[in-house]
Write a protein that holds these residues in place. Structure first.
Motif, PDB file in Angstrom:
ATOM      1  N   ASN A 111      22.356  41.843   2.449  1.00 14.36           N
ATOM      2  CA  ASN A 111      21.208  42.081   3.892  1.00 14.36           C
ATOM      3  C   ASN A 111      21.605  42.987   4.561  1.00 14.36           C
ATOM      4  OD1 ASN A 111      20.041  39.773   2.893  1.00 14.36           O
ATOM      5  ND2 ASN A 111      20.984  37.999   4.322  1.00 14.36           N
ATOM      6  N   ARG A 112      20.626  43.680   5.758  1.00 14.40           N
ATOM      7  CA  ARG A 112      20.651  44.419   5.988  1.00 14.40           C
ATOM      8  C   ARG A 112      20.399  44.019   7.993  1.00 14.40           C
ATOM      9  NH1 ARG A 112      20.308  49.578   4.231  1.00 14.40           N
ATOM     10  NH2 ARG A 112      18.320  49.748   2.334  1.00 14.40           N
ATOM     11  N   ASP A 113      21.539  44.548   8.664  1.00  8.01           N
ATOM     12  CA  ASP A 113      21.128  43.947  10.077  1.00  8.01           C
ATOM     13  C   ASP A 113      20.326  44.953  11.095  1.00  8.01           C
ATOM     14  OD1 ASP A 113      21.906  46.460  10.935  1.00  8.01           O
ATOM     15  OD2 ASP A 113      23.771  45.906  11.484  1.00  8.01           O
ATOM     16  N   GLU A 114      19.638  44.226  12.214  1.00  3.49           N
ATOM     17  CA  GLU A 114      18.765  45.027  12.546  1.00  3.49           C
ATOM     18  C   GLU A 114      18.982  46.434  12.821  1.00  3.49           C
ATOM     19  OE1 GLU A 114      21.391  43.381  14.313  1.00  3.49           O
ATOM     20  OE2 GLU A 114      22.293  44.306  15.715  1.00  3.49           O
ATOM     21  N   LYS A 115      19.687  46.823  12.834  1.00  3.90           N
ATOM     22  CA  LYS A 115      20.052  48.365  12.970  1.00  3.90           C
ATOM     23  C   LYS A 115      19.932  48.980  11.065  1.00  3.90           C
ATOM     24  CE  LYS A 115      21.771  48.072  17.135  1.00  3.90           C
ATOM     25  NZ  LYS A 115      23.733  48.232  17.845  1.00  3.90           N
ATOM     26  N   ASP A 116      19.845  48.175  10.551  1.00  2.17           N
ATOM     27  CA  ASP A 116      19.342  48.374   8.736  1.00  2.17           C
ATOM     28  C   ASP A 116      21.005  49.409   8.510  1.00  2.17           C
ATOM     29  OD1 ASP A 116      17.087  47.667   8.751  1.00  2.17           O
ATOM     30  OD2 ASP A 116      16.270  50.362   8.823  1.00  2.17           O
ATOM     31  N   ARG A 117      21.758  48.558   9.120  1.00  7.10           N
ATOM     32  CA  ARG A 117      23.137  48.635   8.606  1.00  7.10           C
ATOM     33  C   ARG A 117      23.667  47.441   7.703  1.00  7.10           C
ATOM     34  NH1 ARG A 117      26.282  49.287  14.185  1.00  7.10           N
ATOM     35  NH2 ARG A 117      25.676  47.099  13.799  1.00  7.10           N
ATOM     36  N   VAL A 118      24.442  47.857   6.668  1.00  3.86           N
ATOM     37  CA  VAL A 118      24.650  46.636   5.817  1.00  3.86           C
ATOM     38  C   VAL A 118      25.476  45.727   6.218  1.00  3.86           C
ATOM     39  CG1 VAL A 118      26.033  47.986   5.104  1.00  3.86           C
ATOM     40  CG2 VAL A 118      26.034  45.792   3.591  1.00  3.86           C
ATOM     41  N   ALA A 119      24.726  44.789   6.240  1.00  7.03           N
ATOM     42  CA  ALA A 119      25.331  43.009   7.383  1.00  7.03           C
ATOM     43  C   ALA A 119      26.658  42.777   6.977  1.00  7.03           C
ATOM     44  CB  ALA A 119      25.001  42.085   7.445  1.00  7.03           C
ATOM     45  N   CYS A 120      27.337  43.102   5.652  1.00  9.33           N
ATOM     46  CA  CYS A 120      28.811  43.050   5.558  1.00  9.33           C
ATOM     47  C   CYS A 120      29.353  43.157   6.450  1.00  9.33           C
ATOM     48  CB  CYS A 120      28.880  43.316   3.270  1.00  9.33           C
ATOM     49  SG  CYS A 120      29.969  42.680   2.891  1.00  9.33           S
TER      50      CYS A 120
END
Lengths: 398, 100, 199, 270
Positions: free
Chosen positions: C69-78
């Motif tokens: 998943n990506r977070d709200e800033k389109d970074r990888v959430a991991c």
């Protein structure tokens, strides 16, 4: 040229070519219909991807069989391994040579048999060819050098040897009734009518013999419920475990060709071959070319009916266990056919072998006796009888 | 049209080949196969001569020969199976002590 | 341990003469099969014509191909905590962690490979992830021509997320406090409400 | 038969004997290729001899040559092949080609009966036993024959004797002995002009159905033989069952136990 083409030899050669060519296609499409029927019976769709309604599936299968890698495992007996599917294929096909396809054709003032060969001993020829049918299975199973294949081969041998006896006796009963071994002469008396309505087909004369012959034909053609030689659940694939590509395809085609030969044979013996009541084209008097075509279609329809029956039975019945199979042959069919045989001989002595009441009465007597035996016999279907496992105790290791 | 002598020459060859096989081979099954080969030669010969006579007695005897062959095969194979179980070999020499 | 009361003694059913003769039974069976055949021939079969038709599956918990998943800033959430690879019973997750370039976390995955051929699709990784970064999607027709192709790396897993974002939006993980990564339609559970409160 | 053809016949048999000797399994000394060469020569010589007997070649002649060649070649392989399975299969070939020869002799019923009985039943049983008993590897007793030279000499001398005698069919005697035959058909005796020796030849086929004639013969003249053969079959059935029913271990003899767990390594699977 026309002279040669309309001579008996020309017609035979052409018919052989036509039958062989058409049968290839019919065999391929019978595989398609087998899959369709299996699917319908099991609430599925069946092949429907290749072409409309999947009708091009046999061609796709053929292409696949041809172009797949043809593996010959290292441990097999190579010559026999290659020979076995060939034998299966050829032997299944050569039986068709004696089938009378379309009666006689009146051309240039002479009658020509629409039959590849019309030997005096047509029935025996078919019996001999049928007896050879086991070699493909046996050799394939042995040459594979694989225990499962070998078990399949052994089962096939024992099964074929056992079921050949009632089959032969059934054929002898028909021969006694019709008084000829020539297939065309077996058809001709069947084209008459009882009281102008019911055709004198042998199935009405000897319904029980027809039933037994059909059962033995199933067993000879290695069809379910007698397909123990290739029992997937126990033997992987039975005798064709090690086969792939075209060789497997030949086994496959051989099995279906065997079914077609058996169906044609039983149609001729019991259903009047090309005869269809009340259809003027399908009477022995009709000898025009159109009549020949109609007769061929009638026989083809009967063959198709038998093929459907075989497929229907296959997708209905579970496979027999081997001891059930053997008991059915040796304790069921052989005594029954022996009784029928003796009754037929007796009727023949008194000249009653073509009278409906007497032959059916004989069949009924045998059926009732069998029913009584079955009713009083204490054997259960499971085959586990008291004391059965005593056999083999105390014997030397082999 | 052939003369019938050719057929009897062929039958003689089959018979003698069966004899050679019977004498030389040591495998019990092949020995019995050789006797069947001799039978084939004899059947061919008998039918040839019957054809020469223009009757079918030879074919009748050919049929009886088939019966004999079946009888022989049944007994011989039963015996071979029995011997194989005792010795675990199909070698005819394994039973040579039975002489005298 | 099998107790005596658990043992059920069975005996063969005794057969009537008709059953011993097989034939009436065979005919009955053949009637059954031909009835089925008639029904199927007019089109009443149960087969799903797969590539054209697809079965309805439950999108929320279908365990198909993984995604990152990506977070709200389109970074990888991991956050490269290795919980998923530890929990994985098939050892199909390979992570290499690196120092995060972002301020709100310490680590991030430099490499994140999942061998989809080894994966048994048990969903343990999804359960283990503290930030709900790895999820299983309803996407199940994953094919490839080689084994290497079936090892999905980080970019491919993120691409799976991009492809399935509409179908299955990312859960709102209240532990991370990220917002705006989507809400699951039709789900009005406590979790959704809790996630909304901090905003 | 002229002396020249007789010598040619003897030469053919000598070549054939040499061929069979080379082809017989004698361990390392077996030379199938050499044997096949000799056999080919023998067949050619034989066909030269037989071709002198042809009066008017027609299609049956070619069939005769084809099927007799197959029969002889297959018969040689029956007795020389080291693997019994192949022997049995070659024997089936012999049966089929002999049946074809019988068809040429207008004995269709016997031909098909032979195929049914031999190929359909007897040989299947043979194969069954061979496959159960025989390993795929050739055991020593199959790769070595017993006294091949003497046996070949004996066999081929016998062959030459019978063949020479039967090539000299004297039809006058034959017809005389046929006087009592009940079922007869016209036999036309044609003189062999080349050697000035008469040879029996059939120009007209049997008129009535072959099966009918055989049946009449079996059921009338030879009905006692028929009954006896039925009894024989029964006896053999009882005997075979009695023999193979129980395994009787020999006194004090223990069969060598097969090594355990070695299947596929030391011991070939079956």
């Amino acid at each position: 040229m026309w002279e040669f083409l309309t001579s008996q030899m020309g017609v035979s050669i052409m018919l052989a070519a036509v039958v062989f060519g058409v049968m290839q296609g019919v065999v391929a499409y019978s595989i398609y219909f087998e899959r369709k029927i299996a699917a319908w019976i099991q609430d599925r769709c069946g092949p429907n991807r290749v072409g409309p309604f999947g009708l091009l599936q046999p061609i796709a299968d053929g292409v696949k069989f041809i172009f797949k890698e043809d593996v010959i495992p290292g441990h097999v007996d190579k010559v026999l391994f290659v020979l076995a599917p060939t034998m299966m294929f050829i032997i299944a096909f050569i039986g068709l040579a004696a089938i009378p396809w379309g009666g006689q054709w009146l051309v240039d003032g002479k009658l020509v048999n629409i039959q590849v060969s019309n030997p005096d001993i047509g029935l025996l020829y078919l019996l001999g060819v049928g007896g050879m049918g086991v070699y493909g299975v046996v050799l394939g199973g042995w040459a594979s050098n694989n225990k499962y294949s070998f078990y399949g081969a052994i089962r096939a041998t024992a099964q074929m040897l056992s079921y050949e006896i009632p089959m032969g006796l059934c054929i002898v009963i028909v021969v006694l009734t019709m008084g000829s071994l020539r297939l065309e002469e077996i058809i001709l008396p069947q084209t008459a009518y009882w009281s102008g309505a019911i055709p004198k087909w042998n199935i009405f004369l000897h319904p029980l013999v027809f039933l037994i012959l059909f059962i033995t034909m199933l067993a000879e053609a290695n069809r379910a419920p007698f397909d123990l030689a290739e029992a997937e659940q126990e033997l992987v694939g039975g005798f064709h475990t090690e086969y792939s590509a075209l060789k497997f395809g030949m086994f496959f085609l051989g099995e279906y060709a065997h079914m077609i030969t058996a169906s044609a044979f039983i149609s001729v013996m019991f259903l009047g071959g090309w005869h269809l009541p009340w259809l003027p084209w399908a009477q022995p008097e009709a000898t025009s070319f159109a009549a020949v075509i109609v007769k061929m279609l009638v026989l083809g329809g009967k063959i198709a009916g038998f093929l459907f029956l075989m497929m229907w039975i296959r997708w209905t019945l579970p496979r027999f266990r081997f001891d059930q199979l053997m008991r059915l042959a040796w304790l069921g069919l052989i005594p029954m056919t022996l009784g029928l045989f003796m009754i037929t001989v007796g009727l023949l002595y008194f000249g009653l072998h073509r009278s409906w009441a007497w032959t059916c009465g004989g069949d009924t007597v045998v059926l009732v006796l069998t029913l009584m035996y079955v009713a009083v016999s204490r054997r259960e279907v499971s085959g586990r009888t008291p004391g059965m496992n005593v056999i083999g105790v105390g014997t030397a290791a082999g | 049209m052939n003369s019938l002598a050719e057929y009897s020459v062929i039958s003689a060859i089959l018979f003698a080949l069966g004899l050679v096989g019977f004498l030389t081979r040591r495998n019990l099954i092949v020995i019995f196969l050789s006797t069947e080969l001799m039978f084939q030669g004899i059947v061919l010969n008998v039918v040839t001569y019957a054809r020469l006579h223009g009757n079918t007695d030879g074919q009748a005897f050919g049929l009886f020969m088939l019966v004999i062959a079946a009888v022989e095969a049944g007994l011989a194979l039963g015996m071979i199976v029995l011997l194989y179980r005792r010795r675990g070999t199909l070698d005819a020499e394994a039973w040579s002590f039975m002489h005298g | 341990m099998i107790h005596d009361e658990d043992i059920l003694e069975l005996s063969e059913p005794s057969l009537s003469p008709a059953e011993k003769l097989f034939i009436p039974q065979i005919l009955g069976g053949m009637v059954t099969t031909i009835a089925h055949m008639g029904k199927s021939m007019v089109g009443q079969n149960l087969t799903v014509q797969y590539p054209e038709q697809k079965r309805d599956i439950r999108l929320e918990n279908y365990r198909g191909v993984h995604r990152l998943n990506r977070d709200e800033k389109d970074r990888v959430a991991c956050v490269a905590c290795f919980m998923c690879s530890t929990a994985c019973p098939a050892n199909c997750i390979h992570i290499e962690a690196g120092e995060s370039p972002w301020e709100d976390r310490e680590k991030y995955p430099v490499k994140f490979d999942i061998d989809e051929l080894r994966c048994i699709f048990c969903g343990m990784c999804e359960e283990a992830c503290p930030v709900d970064a790895i999820e299983l999607t309803p996407h199940y027709d994953l094919v490839g021509r080689s084994r290497e192709e079936m090892i999905l790396d980080k970019e491919e897993l993120l691409a799976v997320y991009d492809a399935t974002r509409e179908l299955k939006p990312r859960k709102n993980p209240h532990v991370t406090g990220y917002i705006g990564t989507g809400n699951r339609p039709g789900v009005t559970s406590d979790a959704n409400n809790i996630d909304k409160e901090p905003s | 038969m002229t002396p020249e053809t007789a010598y040619l016949l003897y030469f053919a048999f000598a070549l054939g004997g040499a061929g069979v000797y080379f082809m017989l399994p004698r361990g390392e000394a077996t030379k199938p290729a050499v044997g096949a060469l000799f056999g080919l020569g023998s067949l050619i010589a034989l066909s030269l001899v037989l071709s002198t007997r042809i009066i008017t070649p027609d299609h049956t002649t070619y069939y005769f040559y084809l099927f007799s060649t197959i029969a002889i070649a297959a018969a040689v392989r029956v007795i020389t092949h080291p693997k019994p399975v192949y022997s049995a299969l070659y024997f089936i070939l012999v049966v089929i080609s002999v049946s074809a020869l019988l068809v040429l002799l207008e004995a269709e019923f016997l031909a098909v009966a032979a195929i049914i009985v031999y190929a359909g039943a007897i040989m299947v049983t043979y194969l069954f036993v061979i496959m159960l008993a025989q390993q795929t590897s050739t055991p020593h007793y199959d790769s070595r024959s017993r006294e091949p030279l003497l046996a070949v000499m004996a066999g081929f001398v016998l062959m030459a004797a019978i063949a020479t005698r039967s090539a000299d069919i004297a039809p006058s005697r034959v017809v005389a002995s046929d006087a009592r035959s009940q079922v007869t058909s016209p036999v036309v005796l044609v003189s062999d002009g080349a050697t000035d020796e008469p040879t029996g030849t059939i120009n007209e086929p049997l008129t009535r159905g072959n099966t009918l004639l055989v049946g009449a013969s079996v059921m009338t003249r030879y009905v006692v033989v028929l009954e006896i053969s039925g009894v024989l079959l029964l006896v053999s059935m009882v005997g075979a069952i009695a023999m193979s029913r129980k395994r009787v271990p020999m006194e004090g003899y223990r069969p060598a136990a097969p090594p355990l767990g070695q299947i596929g390594k030391e011991v070939e699977p079956y």
